[in-house]
Design a protein around this motif. Structure first.
Motif, PDB file in Angstrom:
ATOM      1  N   TYR A   9       0.822  -1.214   0.000  1.00 12.49           N
ATOM      2  CA  TYR A   9       0.000   0.000   0.000  1.00 12.49           C
ATOM      3  C   TYR A   9       0.859   1.269   0.000  1.00 12.49           C
ATOM      4  N   SER A  10       1.916   1.288   0.783  1.00 12.99           N
ATOM      5  CA  SER A  10       2.776   2.475   0.838  1.00 12.99           C
ATOM      6  C   SER A  10       3.378   2.776  -0.528  1.00 12.99           C
ATOM      7  N   ARG A  11       3.783   1.721  -1.229  1.00 11.11           N
ATOM      8  CA  ARG A  11       4.330   1.916  -2.578  1.00 11.11           C
ATOM      9  C   ARG A  11       3.286   2.500  -3.516  1.00 11.11           C
ATOM     10  N   LEU A  12       2.063   1.984  -3.443  1.00 12.74           N
ATOM     11  CA  LEU A  12       0.995   2.494  -4.294  1.00 12.74           C
ATOM     12  C   LEU A  12       0.722   3.963  -4.009  1.00 12.74           C
ATOM     13  N   MET A  13       0.690   4.347  -2.732  1.00  8.50           N
ATOM     14  CA  MET A  13       0.457   5.744  -2.372  1.00  8.50           C
ATOM     15  C   MET A  13       1.592   6.624  -2.866  1.00  8.50           C
ATOM     16  N   GLN A  29      -0.265  -1.681 -12.399  1.00  4.63           N
ATOM     17  CA  GLN A  29       0.348  -0.859 -11.367  1.00  4.63           C
ATOM     18  C   GLN A  29      -0.656  -0.293 -10.368  1.00  4.63           C
ATOM     19  N   ARG A  30      -1.959  -0.388 -10.658  1.00  7.66           N
ATOM     20  CA  ARG A  30      -2.965   0.140  -9.739  1.00  7.66           C
ATOM     21  C   ARG A  30      -3.688  -0.957  -8.964  1.00  7.66           C
ATOM     22  N   ARG A  31      -3.380  -2.205  -9.228  1.00  3.59           N
ATOM     23  CA  ARG A  31      -4.112  -3.292  -8.587  1.00  3.59           C
ATOM     24  C   ARG A  31      -3.762  -3.413  -7.100  1.00  3.59           C
ATOM     25  N   MET A  32      -4.777  -3.733  -6.311  1.00  3.23           N
ATOM     26  CA  MET A  32      -4.598  -3.910  -4.875  1.00  3.23           C
ATOM     27  C   MET A  32      -4.916  -5.352  -4.511  1.00  3.23           C
ATOM     28  N   HIS A  33      -4.017  -5.958  -3.765  1.00  5.31           N
ATOM     29  CA  HIS A  33      -4.180  -7.344  -3.356  1.00  5.31           C
ATOM     30  C   HIS A  33      -4.131  -7.443  -1.833  1.00  5.31           C
ATOM     31  N   MET A  82     -11.857  -9.172  -5.073  1.00  9.66           N
ATOM     32  CA  MET A  82     -10.684  -8.361  -5.387  1.00  9.66           C
ATOM     33  C   MET A  82     -10.043  -8.799  -6.697  1.00  9.66           C
ATOM     34  N   ARG A  83     -10.007 -10.101  -6.923  1.00 14.34           N
ATOM     35  CA  ARG A  83      -9.439 -10.581  -8.183  1.00 14.34           C
ATOM     36  C   ARG A  83     -10.240 -10.052  -9.375  1.00 14.34           C
ATOM     37  N   ILE A  84     -11.555 -10.079  -9.252  1.00 12.19           N
ATOM     38  CA  ILE A  84     -12.411  -9.599 -10.333  1.00 12.19           C
ATOM     39  C   ILE A  84     -12.287  -8.087 -10.497  1.00 12.19           C
ATOM     40  N   ALA A  85     -12.300  -7.352  -9.375  1.00 16.29           N
ATOM     41  CA  ALA A  85     -12.191  -5.898  -9.440  1.00 16.29           C
ATOM     42  C   ALA A  85     -10.856  -5.460 -10.033  1.00 16.29           C
ATOM     43  N   LEU A 137      -6.167   6.216  -3.746  1.00 12.76           N
ATOM     44  CA  LEU A 137      -7.325   6.479  -2.893  1.00 12.76           C
ATOM     45  C   LEU A 137      -8.625   6.116  -3.603  1.00 12.76           C
ATOM     46  N   ALA A 138      -8.681   6.358  -4.923  1.00 15.45           N
ATOM     47  CA  ALA A 138      -9.883   5.989  -5.675  1.00 15.45           C
ATOM     48  C   ALA A 138     -10.074   4.474  -5.673  1.00 15.45           C
ATOM     49  N   THR A 139      -8.985   3.739  -5.908  1.00 20.35           N
ATOM     50  CA  THR A 139      -9.075   2.285  -5.903  1.00 20.35           C
ATOM     51  C   THR A 139      -9.414   1.767  -4.517  1.00 20.35           C
ATOM     52  N   LEU A 140      -8.789   2.352  -3.497  1.00 17.99           N
ATOM     53  CA  LEU A 140      -9.064   1.935  -2.125  1.00 17.99           C
ATOM     54  C   LEU A 140     -10.526   2.150  -1.767  1.00 17.99           C
ATOM     55  N   THR A 141     -11.091   3.287  -2.167  1.00 19.14           N
ATOM     56  CA  THR A 141     -12.496   3.575  -1.867  1.00 19.14           C
ATOM     57  C   THR A 141     -13.411   2.504  -2.439  1.00 19.14           C
TER      58      THR A 141
END
Length: 309
Positions: free
Chosen positions: A21-25, A93-97, A83-86, A33-37
């Motif tokens: 998460y820190s790397r993504l931020m 580079q924007r994917r969150m796992h 999460m896999r589908i989203a 933040l948009a992806t996290l929301t």
């Protein structure tokens, strides 16, 4: 002053955290933040539907307590599926796992929060999990072993911080690609595996996406929103109702939560058309600035031009 009362109880604990998460931020705060929301909206909804209670958590982590270990496990599996589908709609580079740990143990409840070894162990399990994976204790494994379509790989004993005795850790392995379906699903007449196979073969989007989208438009008086639903879900479970509403010109009722639901659906869809539709309906909305940033960056990416100075 008198100390607030402590409640002690046995509970199933789920802890989830976003990998990197820190790397993504650091790379892109607005997009992260948009992806996290959108991801957190999905995760929170899954937990609440399984009768879980979410406690105070940082934005990139989740702490939830369940009255049933089966519900906790079902939620963990559903989160990783969702999460896999989203993430499929997002650039790499924007994917969150998420990593997820599940424990069953004694916890203390104080001032609306939970703590104790039961929570700490779940957090240590989360740290041991693979990206997109789930780790559980032996007690959880023993409870679930004959009730879910999953097997558990024994990772042996691990000594972890602030826990006196080593933990016996098990990694969840999903059999035949089936994501841990619970055999005694009480809320559906159709087997969940069959429902997903039917949806996949019909090229229908996941149920939670369609339901969230429908909830965002069902109180609308704008026929365009029903047309948008029918374009995206022509064979959806609410298609007949949408056509009826469209014929009647919509409904005059409005719900203040519609904007939030609309934005959650638009932002996690990966579709510029959906984000544009949000801006058209809510040009001064609370997510308008973020929506404009998303469209600007998408436009710059498609044209091959940088979006910054």
């Amino acid at each position: 002053m008198e100390a607030p009362p402590l409640e002690r109880k046995l509970a199933a604990i789920l802890v989830a955290d976003i990998e990197g998460y820190s790397r993504l931020m650091h790379d892109d705060e607005e997009q992260t933040l948009a992806t996290l929301t959108s991801h957190r909206a999905i995760v929170d909804q899954i937990i609440e539907r399984a009768h879980g209670q979410i406690f105070g958590s940082a934005g990139d982590s989740v702490l939830a307590e369940f009255p049933s270990i089966v519900h906790a496990f079902r939620s963990a599996v559903a989160i990783q599926q969702a999460m896999r589908i989203a993430n499929e709609a997002l650039p790499e580079q924007r994917r969150m796992h998420f990593r997820i740990g599940i424990n069953i143990g004694d916890v203390l409840v104080k001032d609306g929060d939970i703590f104790g070894d039961g929570v700490n162990i779940a957090a240590r399990l989360e740290a041991l999990a693979d990206v997109g994976g789930i780790c559980v204790t032996r007690g959880v494994r023993d409870h679930l072993r004959d009730r879910v379509a999953a097997t558990f790989e024994d990772l042996g004993e691990h000594s972890v911080k602030n826990i006196a005795r080593p933990l016996r850790v098990f990694r969840v392995i999903f059999n035949g690609g089936e994501q841990g379906i619970v055999d005694d699903e009480p809320h559906s007449e159709e087997n969940p595996a069959a429902r997903r196979a039917r949806s996949k073969s019909a090229d229908v989007e996941p149920d939670h996406v369609e339901v969230t989208f429908w909830e965002s438009v069902q109180q609308s008086d704008d026929p365009a929103e029903y047309r948008l639903y029918l374009e995206r879900f022509p064979k959806g479970q609410f298609a007949a109702l949408a056509e009826e509403r469209l014929a009647k010109g919509g409904t005059s009722e409005r719900d203040p939560a519609i904007e939030v639901a609309f934005w959650e659906t638009a932002s996690q869809s990966g579709s510029d058309e959906m984000v544009t539709a949000y801006l058209q309906k809510y040009p001064e909305g609370q997510f308008a600035s973020l929506a404009k940033i998303m469209l600007e960056k998408s436009s710059g990416s498609q044209s091959g031009r940088p979006t910054g100075d």
